[in-house]
Design a protein around this motif. Structure first.
Motif, short mmCIF file in Angstrom:
data_model
loop_
_atom_site.label_atom_id
_atom_site.label_comp_id
_atom_site.label_asym_id
_atom_site.label_seq_id
_atom_site.Cartn_x
_atom_site.Cartn_y
_atom_site.Cartn_z
N PRO A 47 0.62 -1.14 0.14
CA PRO A 47 0.05 0.18 0.12
C PRO A 47 0.72 1.25 0.14
N ILE A 48 1.77 1.47 -0.87
CA ILE A 48 2.54 2.52 -1.29
C ILE A 48 1.75 3.90 -1.32
N ARG A 49 0.71 3.50 -2.47
CA ARG A 49 0.08 4.60 -2.83
C ARG A 49 -0.81 5.34 -1.69
N GLU A 96 2.18 1.57 -9.20
CA GLU A 96 1.33 2.52 -8.96
C GLU A 96 1.99 3.46 -7.74
N GLY A 97 2.69 2.77 -7.01
CA GLY A 97 3.46 3.71 -5.96
C GLY A 97 4.26 4.50 -6.38
N LYS A 98 5.35 3.81 -7.39
CA LYS A 98 6.33 5.02 -8.03
C LYS A 98 5.81 5.94 -8.87
N LEU A 99 4.60 5.65 -9.59
CA LEU A 99 4.08 6.81 -10.26
C LEU A 99 3.50 7.91 -9.31
N ALA A 100 2.68 7.50 -8.05
CA ALA A 100 2.33 8.45 -7.11
C ALA A 100 3.53 9.20 -6.52
N ALA A 101 4.56 8.59 -5.96
CA ALA A 101 5.84 9.16 -5.60
C ALA A 101 6.28 10.25 -6.65
N ILE A 102 6.26 9.83 -7.80
CA ILE A 102 7.12 10.76 -8.69
C ILE A 102 5.91 12.03 -8.97
N ASN A 103 4.79 11.84 -8.94
CA ASN A 103 3.77 12.86 -8.91
C ASN A 103 3.77 13.86 -7.92
N LYS A 104 3.89 13.26 -6.69
CA LYS A 104 3.79 14.08 -5.38
C LYS A 104 5.24 14.53 -4.97
N GLU A 105 6.25 14.07 -5.64
CA GLU A 105 7.59 14.26 -5.42
C GLU A 105 8.06 13.85 -4.00
N VAL A 106 7.38 12.55 -3.75
CA VAL A 106 7.83 11.58 -2.58
C VAL A 106 9.16 11.08 -2.76
N SER A 107 9.85 10.74 -1.67
CA SER A 107 11.05 10.02 -1.78
C SER A 107 10.70 8.73 -1.45
N ALA A 111 2.14 10.84 3.35
CA ALA A 111 3.50 10.58 3.51
C ALA A 111 4.35 11.41 2.74
N THR A 112 5.54 11.95 2.90
CA THR A 112 6.56 12.84 2.01
C THR A 112 7.76 11.97 1.96
N GLU A 113 8.13 10.76 2.63
CA GLU A 113 9.24 9.92 2.39
C GLU A 113 8.66 8.51 2.79
N VAL A 114 8.86 7.52 2.14
CA VAL A 114 8.14 6.22 2.17
C VAL A 114 9.38 5.10 1.92
N ASP A 115 9.60 4.25 3.09
CA ASP A 115 10.28 2.98 3.05
C ASP A 115 9.35 1.84 2.86
N ALA A 116 9.49 1.05 1.82
CA ALA A 116 8.47 0.16 1.48
C ALA A 116 9.46 -1.17 1.32
#
Length: 307
Positions: A190-192, A244-255, A199-204
């Motif tokens: 559930p990264i997205r 999905e998680g990678k795309l959401a991270a790129i879109n929201k500028e999340v590490s 979350a602005t930084e996620v360790d998955a």
């Protein structure tokens, strides 16, 4: 806000425990959000409490009887490979009782309540912003995310248990007039959702190898073949979740930091072996340590080149 996300993976959760231990104790990461699916849902309440020794003790001492009140599996070994076959007596007994699943996991529900007290539940709510478990609502065909802030102790223990119920091998649970099962059927990683919750930084931690170069041994009977087919479908869900998680991270500028298992750990993650799980915990710790070392070396090289 920093989030820790742990995927589903049954007994492989021991590996995630080792990775989390390194991130929390050695890297001193302070997490605001904890999200998990299936075995990840079991881990995150203890990690939110910062109680690494307790979760280590639980994950390195769990047995089949800790999980199953009716165990549908028989484990056989041939060399280094594990093969799972049907427990004919238990599954026939389930049919006689007009049950819809091959096994039952009521022992796991009791274990959750025994090991995660109401006092710890209240402390977790105080210490972190949120603890979220993933469940699959089969009645309404949707994935749901259950926050510790929205429920009392007994209900939240139910949601943790439901998140782990790998139907049809474990219990189907009816709650709030809906039937629920393992959260992994809808979202394994559930990264997205972590990003949606701020979350602005996620360790998955993803309990599968990034590039699976391992040939699976398909079942020799319909039951074990079914286990393989379910595994294949969940692998596809996992890949979708990560994309999905990678795309959401790129879109929201999340590490976004991803931690995969370096190899295929087991043929069947519903088999719980104390010796293997102890080794996987240590392997997870060492993997995170090595990944951190390489990251630091790459940063130094980059600085040197830039200079």
């Amino acid at each position: 806000m920093r989030a820790l996300v742990i995927s589903g993976g049954g007994s492989k959760g021991a590996f995630a425990g080792g990775v989390a231990q390194y991130l929390i104790e050695e890297k001193k990461h302070k997490y605001d959000l904890f999200l998990g699916t299936s075995t990840g849902s079991l881990l995150i309440p203890y990690l939110a409490l910062g109680n690494i020794p307790k979760v280590y003790d639980i994950y390195t001492n769990v047995k089949q009887s800790t999980i199953f009140s009716v165990n549908p599996f028989v484990l056989r070994k041939k060399g280094d490979r594990e093969f799972v076959s049907i427990n004919f007596f238990n599954t026939v007994w389930q049919f006689i009782k007009h049950k819809r699943t091959f096994g039952e996991s009521k022992n796991l529900r009791r274990a959750i309540r025994k090991n995660f007290s109401e006092a710890e539940f209240n402390l977790a709510k105080e210490r972190v912003k949120d603890v979220v478990v993933t469940v699959s609502n089969l009645t309404k065909s949707r994935t749901e995310y259950k926050s510790i802030n929205d429920f009392g102790y007994e209900d939240f223990c139910d949601w943790i248990w439901i998140s782990c119920n790998y139907v049809p091998f474990m219990s189907m649970v009816t709650k709030n007039e809906c039937e629920y099962a393992d959260g992994g059927f809808g979202c394994i990683v559930p990264i997205r959702e972590a990003i949606k919750r701020g979350a602005t930084e996620v360790d998955a931690i993803i309990l599968e190898s990034e590039n699976m170069e391992h040939n699976k041994v398909l079942g020799k009977n319909p039951f074990s073949l079914m286990v393989n087919l379910f595994g294949f479908m969940l692998d596809q869900v996992e890949k979708h979740d990560v994309i999905e998680g990678k795309l959401a991270a790129i879109n929201k500028e999340v590490s976004l930091n991803l931690y995969y298992t370096p190899s295929k750990l087991t043929e069947n993650s519903l088999i719980f072996d104390k010796k293997l799980m102890t080794a996987w915990w240590q392997q997870g710790y060492q993997y995170a340590q090595e990944k951190d070392r390489k990251t630091q070396e790459n940063k130094i090289k980059h600085i040197d080149l830039a200079g």
